[in-house]
Design an enzyme around this catalytic site. Structure first.
Site, PDB file in Angstrom:
ATOM      1  N   ASN A 209       8.924 -21.535 -24.019  1.00 46.20           N
ATOM      2  CA  ASN A 209       7.732 -21.739 -24.838  1.00 46.20           C
ATOM      3  C   ASN A 209       7.788 -20.818 -26.051  1.00 46.20           C
ATOM      4  O   ASN A 209       8.758 -20.087 -26.242  1.00 46.20           O
ATOM      5  CB  ASN A 209       6.464 -21.506 -24.003  1.00 46.20           C
ATOM      6  CG  ASN A 209       6.446 -20.141 -23.361  1.00 46.20           C
ATOM      7  OD1 ASN A 209       6.426 -19.113 -24.026  1.00 46.20           O
ATOM      8  ND2 ASN A 209       6.473 -20.117 -22.022  1.00 46.20           N
ATOM      9  N   ASP A 279       5.098 -23.487 -16.377  1.00 48.64           N
ATOM     10  CA  ASP A 279       4.465 -24.127 -15.222  1.00 48.64           C
ATOM     11  C   ASP A 279       5.471 -24.931 -14.405  1.00 48.64           C
ATOM     12  O   ASP A 279       5.296 -25.101 -13.200  1.00 48.64           O
ATOM     13  CB  ASP A 279       3.336 -25.054 -15.684  1.00 48.64           C
ATOM     14  CG  ASP A 279       2.198 -24.275 -16.336  1.00 48.64           C
ATOM     15  OD1 ASP A 279       1.882 -23.187 -15.841  1.00 48.64           O
ATOM     16  OD2 ASP A 279       1.659 -24.761 -17.341  1.00 48.64           O
ATOM     17  N   LYS A 289      27.786 -28.030 -18.056  1.00 45.90           N
ATOM     18  CA  LYS A 289      27.048 -28.597 -19.176  1.00 45.90           C
ATOM     19  C   LYS A 289      26.868 -30.097 -18.991  1.00 45.90           C
ATOM     20  O   LYS A 289      27.832 -30.823 -18.689  1.00 45.90           O
ATOM     21  CB  LYS A 289      27.788 -28.313 -20.480  1.00 45.90           C
ATOM     22  CG  LYS A 289      27.126 -28.935 -21.712  1.00 45.90           C
ATOM     23  CD  LYS A 289      27.986 -28.731 -22.937  1.00 45.90           C
ATOM     24  CE  LYS A 289      27.402 -29.506 -24.128  1.00 45.90           C
ATOM     25  NZ  LYS A 289      28.239 -29.411 -25.323  1.00 45.90           N
ATOM     26  N   PHE A 323      -4.963 -14.724 -18.703  1.00 45.84           N
ATOM     27  CA  PHE A 323      -5.046 -15.218 -20.074  1.00 45.84           C
ATOM     28  C   PHE A 323      -5.146 -16.736 -20.051  1.00 45.84           C
ATOM     29  O   PHE A 323      -4.543 -17.397 -19.186  1.00 45.84           O
ATOM     30  CB  PHE A 323      -3.814 -14.809 -20.882  1.00 45.84           C
ATOM     31  CG  PHE A 323      -3.917 -13.431 -21.479  1.00 45.84           C
ATOM     32  CD1 PHE A 323      -4.015 -13.258 -22.847  1.00 45.84           C
ATOM     33  CD2 PHE A 323      -3.913 -12.306 -20.663  1.00 45.84           C
ATOM     34  CE1 PHE A 323      -4.119 -11.989 -23.395  1.00 45.84           C
ATOM     35  CE2 PHE A 323      -4.011 -11.037 -21.203  1.00 45.84           C
ATOM     36  CZ  PHE A 323      -4.116 -10.884 -22.579  1.00 45.84           C
TER      37      PHE A 323
END
Length: 399
Positions: A209, A279, A289, A323
């Site tokens: 994020n 989450d 890969k 938060f």
């Protein structure tokens, strides 16, 4: 608040010495007692008499001059200081201090002090950017010294760039901040989580994020400044490690953070969950890969543990702060988290507002307690928001 406070000002040699006269004048007008130590080079730019007239204390320049008192002078001044300010600080002085050299009155006295040290560098841009100087600054920051960064502009040598001594107003504001710093969290043990988590897809790719960790690092910094023993559990950031924290634990994934918090929970009274924890994570990690093909790629995700929720189930008398960074229904979502996660209070901010959220130095928050009381705050620096959060924590600790 400043009556009875003492600042020892160290003045090293540079053209910016004249600005330090204004610093002394401003501090005296605030009621601060100022003692000045000048290097020999500094006296070539401004006479000791100028500083003596403004400070109303005799100025020390030479370790071996006849003493004005029967005290061991460098030790006496070192003990008097509530803040030890060096302005301007030359590259030479910074190099000496970083490497433990004490060969004149200024370096000897600062070596003997246990006061908070504030350093205001001033020099040519090329000198300031020199890797050796930057290494020395880094050493001093890691040792707990505070810095007032120089400004950019036209320098005395005619060059333009970073290296000008910060303005007297800025320097004095930093001194005042140090003189008035609360010490209300001495002996308190606090966990702060910060930054993003990373959930790997394969050796090259991951889910994460936009968190930079600035809010969490500001909380850790201010908590340590206020005397707390801080354990900072941090995802990947580009931020400097806060000074004076007790422990830094670097993690990568949400699971790493969960384990780190649980391992340190028993030793701490407060947990402030300011990290932006993913989450979800990929259900299946590929050791190799994943190669591109002509088809679309689907990645199945599974839930990560909700760290605050898990702590809330077992926290007992510990203080738990959460938060809520939202883009809609801020109050409703934040209140839901308080109840679900057994939080003592939550810090809520709207990511759509300019000056709030990730990647900026400010935030706009609402603090909501478990009784539903809401306190709104204007846009503030994240350090100021951190102090607001810690003020609320301290109120709970006093119950």
């Amino acid at each position: 608040m400043l009556k009875g406070k003492t600042v020892v000002l160290g003045v090293s040699g540079g053209i910016a010495v004249y600005k330090s006269l204004d610093v002394v004048s401003r501090l005296r007008k605030l009621g601060v007692n100022v003692h000045v130590i000048m290097t020999k080079a500094a006296t070539e730019f401004v006479t000791p008499l100028s500083f003596q007239s403004l400070s109303q204390n005799y100025v020390v320049c030479d370790m071996f001059e006849e003493p004005k008192t029967w005290d061991v002078e460098h030790v006496s001044l070192a003990k008097k200081a509530d803040v030890f300010l060096i302005a301007p600080a030359t590259a030479n002085f910074i190099g000496k201090m970083a490497n433990g050299i004490a060969d004149d009155m200024l370096t000897t006295t600062v070596m003997a002090t246990k006061a908070k040290v504030l350093i205001a560098p001033a020099m040519n841009t090329n000198m300031y950017e020199n890797p050796v100087l930057q290494r020395n600054i880094k050493i001093l920051k890691e040792l707990g010294c505070n810095f007032v960064d120089p400004e950019s502009g036209r320098l005395a040598c005619g060059d333009t760039g970073k290296g000008k001594l910060a303005s007297p107003e800025v320097i004095v504001n930093e001194v005042v901040n140090l003189l008035t710093q609360k010490q209300d969290l001495i002996g308190k043990n606090i966990i702060v989580t910060a930054g993003p988590t990373v959930e790997s897809i394969d050796p090259m790719r991951f889910i994460s994020n936009r968190s930079t960790g600035k809010m969490g690092y500001a909380i850790a910094t201010q908590a340590a400044n206020r005397g707390a023993n801080v354990t900072l559990i941090s995802g990947q950031t580009n931020l400097e490690v806060p000074k004076n924290i007790k422990k830094l634990i670097k993690i990568e994934s949400a699971e790493d953070m969960y384990n780190a918090v649980l391992e340190n929970l028993d030793d701490n009274q407060v947990v402030i969950k300011s990290a932006a924890v993913a989450d979800y994570k990929p259900k299946n990690y590929s050791n190799k890969k994943i190669k591109k093909s002509d088809d679309d790629l689907s990645i199945e995700l599974e839930r990560n543990k909700d760290i605050a929720y898990e702590i809330g189930k077992i926290k007992k008398d510990k203080i738990l702060v959460g938060f809520a960074a939202e883009t809609n229904d801020l109050i409703e979502n934040a209140k839901g988290k308080i109840k679900k996660k057994n939080l003592d209070f939550i810090v809520a901010n709207d990511l759509t507002k300019k000056g709030a959220g990730f990647g900026v130095d400010t935030n706009i928050v609402k603090i909501i307690d478990k009784d539903g009381n809401i306190t709104e705050y204007p846009k503030m620096k994240k350090e100021e928001v951190a102090d607001v959060i810690l003020d609320n924590v301290n109120k709970l600790l006093q119950r």
